[in-house]
Design a protein around this motif. Sequence first.
Motif, short mmCIF file in Angstrom:
data_model
loop_
_atom_site.label_atom_id
_atom_site.label_comp_id
_atom_site.label_asym_id
_atom_site.label_seq_id
_atom_site.Cartn_x
_atom_site.Cartn_y
_atom_site.Cartn_z
N ARG A 77 -7.96 -4.64 -2.21
CA ARG A 77 -7.80 -3.57 -1.21
C ARG A 77 -6.50 -2.80 -1.44
NH1 ARG A 77 -7.71 -5.86 4.26
NH2 ARG A 77 -7.06 -7.79 3.32
N GLN A 99 -7.27 -0.55 -4.39
CA GLN A 99 -8.11 0.59 -3.98
C GLN A 99 -7.29 1.64 -3.22
OE1 GLN A 99 -11.00 -1.80 -1.93
NE2 GLN A 99 -12.43 -1.81 -3.65
N SER A 100 -6.35 1.16 -2.42
CA SER A 100 -5.58 2.15 -1.65
C SER A 100 -4.63 2.91 -2.57
CB SER A 100 -4.89 1.49 -0.46
OG SER A 100 -3.57 1.24 -0.73
N LYS A 124 -6.70 5.51 -4.26
CA LYS A 124 -7.00 6.61 -3.35
C LYS A 124 -5.81 7.58 -3.27
CE LYS A 124 -8.86 7.30 1.22
NZ LYS A 124 -8.86 6.74 2.56
N ARG A 125 -4.61 7.02 -3.14
CA ARG A 125 -3.42 7.87 -3.06
C ARG A 125 -3.26 8.71 -4.33
NH1 ARG A 125 2.62 6.77 -0.87
NH2 ARG A 125 3.57 8.53 -1.91
N VAL A 128 0.83 -1.21 0.00
CA VAL A 128 0.00 0.00 0.00
C VAL A 128 0.87 1.26 0.00
CG1 VAL A 128 -2.07 -1.05 1.03
CG2 VAL A 128 -0.37 -0.03 2.52
N LYS A 129 2.09 1.11 0.49
CA LYS A 129 3.00 2.26 0.49
C LYS A 129 3.61 2.48 -0.89
CE LYS A 129 6.85 1.92 2.81
NZ LYS A 129 7.58 1.35 3.92
#
Length: 330
Positions: free
Chosen positions: A261, A264-265, A268-269, A229-230
């Motif tokens: 997920r 999606q993250s 979002k970023r 996610v990073k």
Amino acid sequence: MIVKANAGVLGTGHYVPERVVTNADLEKMVDTSDEWIQERTGIRERHFAPDGVNTSDMCTIAAKQALDMAGLSPEELDMIIVCTLTPDMTIPSTACIVQKNIGAKNAAVFDLYAACSGFAYGAITATQYIQSGMCKNVLVIGAEILSRYMDFTDRNTCVLFGDGAGAAVFGQVPEGYGVLGADMGADGNGGKYLNIPSSGVAILPTDEARAKHLTYIKMDGKEVYKFAVKVMGRTAEKALTRAGLSHEDIDLLIPHQANIRIIQSAAKRLHLPMDKVFVNIHKYANTSGASIPIAMDEANRQGRMKRDDIVVLAGFGAGLTWAGLVMKWY
Ligand code: ACO
């Protein structure tokens, strides 16, 4: 480097084996449920290659499709890069086998190891050879048979992966089109979070190694998730900056398909609505190096990319590795 030519995608292709394995099928093997898998990962089913079908076989089918779309003969390829962590064998490289299968007798060939970031690494590599003028046409393939490294007693990993191959021919495109910016990197400290202990010379696949399940994928899912996610959004941002663009310019993001997920993250970023993000994880699960090129071919054939669109590829994977690529579609 003096750029002698711009590099872009001339044709794409993909192949997945016929056998579909649903979440319900996995419920019969391990203590899991369709509901858990869909909710936590977005995966509904995946494809597994039958015995006798190898990575090079799937590469060959995807490669022929990509060449066909590009309108090129195999002899016109100067290079083939096969991005895989599941080669047929260590020598010859899978790229050598594909070269023979398609008759690309003028191509230099090699395999590239960057796990799920493999195709993005390969696409960036191909771009350098085209931009320098050393190659005109480079075939990049991402392909995996992960089902042969999956531990069907470990519910933490066996629900996540699938088999398949995707290919793209990179070649010269007019100025202003093709690859505009890229980013790639690695953090070898994270190797411990995702590996196959007995898959090389360190631990040979003896009966003892097999009995200890060391020939299978081992993963610390939480650590890989935190890393993913990073880096996924970050690598896309870096590639965009190098292209002189921002997230507002993106028409389509084609991310590595590991977990809905995580996708999606990243969206979002990058302030992207999900209709600008290509998702097919529900059908194929995580096909590692094949996931981005399979998605790119599906998106291409569905007409999701139009001339002048800004298309971003973003991947992460074992290593740990990551890579992003920004293209103006031609
Ligand atoms: N079915 C049912 N329950 C399960 C399953 C399953 N298949 N797998 C794990 N669980 C359980 C766990 O045992 C745990 O139970 P506990 O709380 O009793 O211990 C519970 O579900 C929650 O587990 P978490 O690990 O917290 O679940 P999470 O929501 O983090 O999802 C997942 C796990 C899907 C693995 C997630 O962490 C993830 O996607 N990580 C990234 C993986 C990834 O991207 N890997 C590919 C890298 S690319 C490459 O190079 C190959």
